[in-house]
Design a protein around this motif. Sequence first.
Motif, short mmCIF file in Angstrom:
data_model
loop_
_atom_site.label_atom_id
_atom_site.label_comp_id
_atom_site.label_asym_id
_atom_site.label_seq_id
_atom_site.Cartn_x
_atom_site.Cartn_y
_atom_site.Cartn_z
N LYS A 1 -9.63 -67.44 -59.11
CA LYS A 1 -10.15 -66.14 -59.50
C LYS A 1 -11.32 -66.29 -60.48
O LYS A 1 -12.35 -65.60 -60.35
CB LYS A 1 -9.04 -65.30 -60.13
N LYS A 2 -11.17 -67.19 -61.46
CA LYS A 2 -12.24 -67.36 -62.45
C LYS A 2 -13.50 -67.94 -61.80
O LYS A 2 -14.62 -67.53 -62.13
CB LYS A 2 -11.75 -68.27 -63.58
N VAL A 3 -13.32 -68.90 -60.87
CA VAL A 3 -14.48 -69.46 -60.17
C VAL A 3 -15.19 -68.39 -59.35
O VAL A 3 -16.42 -68.31 -59.29
CB VAL A 3 -14.05 -70.64 -59.29
N ASP A 4 -14.40 -67.53 -58.70
CA ASP A 4 -15.01 -66.43 -57.94
C ASP A 4 -15.80 -65.50 -58.86
O ASP A 4 -16.89 -65.03 -58.49
CB ASP A 4 -13.91 -65.64 -57.21
N GLU A 5 -15.27 -65.24 -60.05
CA GLU A 5 -16.00 -64.40 -60.99
C GLU A 5 -17.32 -65.05 -61.42
O GLU A 5 -18.37 -64.40 -61.48
CB GLU A 5 -15.13 -64.12 -62.22
N VAL A 6 -17.29 -66.38 -61.70
CA VAL A 6 -18.52 -67.08 -62.11
C VAL A 6 -19.54 -67.07 -60.98
O VAL A 6 -20.74 -66.83 -61.19
CB VAL A 6 -18.18 -68.53 -62.53
N ILE A 7 -19.07 -67.32 -59.74
CA ILE A 7 -19.99 -67.31 -58.60
C ILE A 7 -20.59 -65.91 -58.41
O ILE A 7 -21.79 -65.75 -58.10
CB ILE A 7 -19.27 -67.78 -57.33
N GLY A 8 -19.77 -64.90 -58.58
CA GLY A 8 -20.30 -63.54 -58.47
C GLY A 8 -21.36 -63.24 -59.50
O GLY A 8 -22.40 -62.63 -59.19
N VAL B 1 -37.15 -59.31 -59.46
CA VAL B 1 -38.26 -59.35 -60.42
C VAL B 1 -39.45 -60.09 -59.82
O VAL B 1 -40.61 -59.66 -59.92
CB VAL B 1 -37.80 -59.99 -61.74
N TYR B 2 -39.19 -61.24 -59.16
CA TYR B 2 -40.28 -62.02 -58.57
C TYR B 2 -40.94 -61.26 -57.43
O TYR B 2 -42.17 -61.28 -57.27
CB TYR B 2 -39.75 -63.36 -58.10
N SER C 1 -27.20 -62.70 -60.90
CA SER C 1 -28.37 -63.16 -61.64
C SER C 1 -29.49 -63.57 -60.69
O SER C 1 -30.67 -63.24 -60.90
CB SER C 1 -27.99 -64.34 -62.55
N LEU C 2 -29.14 -64.29 -59.60
CA LEU C 2 -30.15 -64.70 -58.64
C LEU C 2 -30.80 -63.49 -57.96
O LEU C 2 -32.01 -63.46 -57.72
CB LEU C 2 -29.53 -65.63 -57.59
N SER C 3 -29.99 -62.50 -57.61
CA SER C 3 -30.55 -61.31 -56.99
C SER C 3 -31.49 -60.57 -57.94
O SER C 3 -32.55 -60.08 -57.52
CB SER C 3 -29.42 -60.38 -56.54
#
Length: 502
Positions: free
Chosen positions: A333-340, A352-353, A345-347
């Motif tokens: 669950k925590k890994v899924d939260e970090v990936i999300g 912005v770019y 952030s990437l989106s």
Amino acid sequence: MFSIKLLFCALLLCFTVRANSQTVHRRFEYKYSFKPPYLAQKDGSVPFWEYGGNAIASGESVRLAPSLRSQKGAIWTKQPINFDWWEVDVMFKVTGRGRIGADGLAFWYTSARGDYTGEVFGSSDRWNGLAVIFDSFDNDNKHNNPYIMAVLNDGTKVFDHKSDGTTQMLSGCLRDFRNKPFPTRARIEYYQNTLTVHFHNGMTNNEADYELCFRAENVVLPRGGYFGLSAATGGLADDHDVVHLLTSSLHSTQQAGGQQISNDEQQKLSQEYQEYQRKLDQQKEDYRKEHPDEVRDKEGEFEDWFESDGQRELRQIFQGQGQIHDVLRELNKKVDEVIGKQMNSLSMLSAVYSHAQGQPIAAQQAGQAPMQTGGLPVARHDWDALVANNQIIINTIAELKGFIIEVSRKADGIAAAGGGGTAINPQFLSEMRDSLQQVQQTVNGVAQRISSPAHASAQTSCPTPNCVGLTALVMVVTSQLVVMFLYNLYKERKEAQAKKFF
């Protein structure tokens, strides 16, 4: 004045101690209870109880209503209750394959026994007494089921099924009692006109894991009533199984100490106990005679009560694996939260770019002057000029590669014709000179095109004064290619000279 206050405090303390000393005394009432094993007799009857409708009694439980459509059943005590205050512990299981169950189960305390196929959860309507209903179907579509509620009736009211009795109930709570890993339990207590219901949700096998459902005061019930349980199914169906019903009469300590049982009553109770004990022993003996293969030796009768070292190790291993599984699930669950969060952030960075890249293009389409991008050191047209120059360099290098391959091919032909000698044909030297002049002319043409006014803006817009010019870069690349070509030619000649010795 001080002595009066001290006397008042002493009297208040005496009354408090006296009130606290009068605790509740519980007495188990076996005539109003049933539990496994041997819940039902050989003939299917339950001692001191009567059941009917679609109810089925076995040695382990009483199935009030099976998981079939439009089934109703109930079980009632044969004799009325001869005590005022009581506590009933009901253990039951409501299981079904559907996501939604129906209709539910009810506990009754009424002045007269109800019907076995009635309209209110398998019992009669217009009852006189108390009904604790475990309703599993949402008739009013308010999404508040399964629900536990208490309904009082004086024998004149009709139960409102359309509203699930919400306008008639005394009190209740929202609890889920369907498809639990362990049997659910309800403890219903009626003491000194106070009705209290505790509920065990069946998620653990801890017998003390009760929670308060509701508490109602000033509840007056008729004396000498009957206990009962009933259940019903409708278009949807669940199995409604009652594992046990244990009844205890409640008395204060003072009343319990003041009661004196006569010798005749003691003798009567002792005779009843001996008679039931004799019947139980006789049934056990008959069962042993009828099933000799299933009867175990007395020495090994209690072996299943204790676990061996291997069983204990297996149990500990399974418990450890269960804990590891829980930890891994939390980590997942925590890994899924970090990936999300990273994807978000990437989106955001991409948006912005994209905005920064699209702003100069929109300005050019509108006929305005291109704006400088805040995140980039040069303007958009400078980048386009740089890309064009890079493409010119790539094409020039491709042409040089073609010339070098052609010269190498001619050199190989001359070496093969000369038999590996060291002499060089003058015609080959003139062709090499012409090729080098052609390469020099091509490089000079590229340099002129780069230094033209069309590309002046790209050269003058270099962000730093120490940047390398394009002409110098082309010359350096050309000189390196010529050196590499001469080195390869020299190497091939040496190899050709070495081959003649073999």
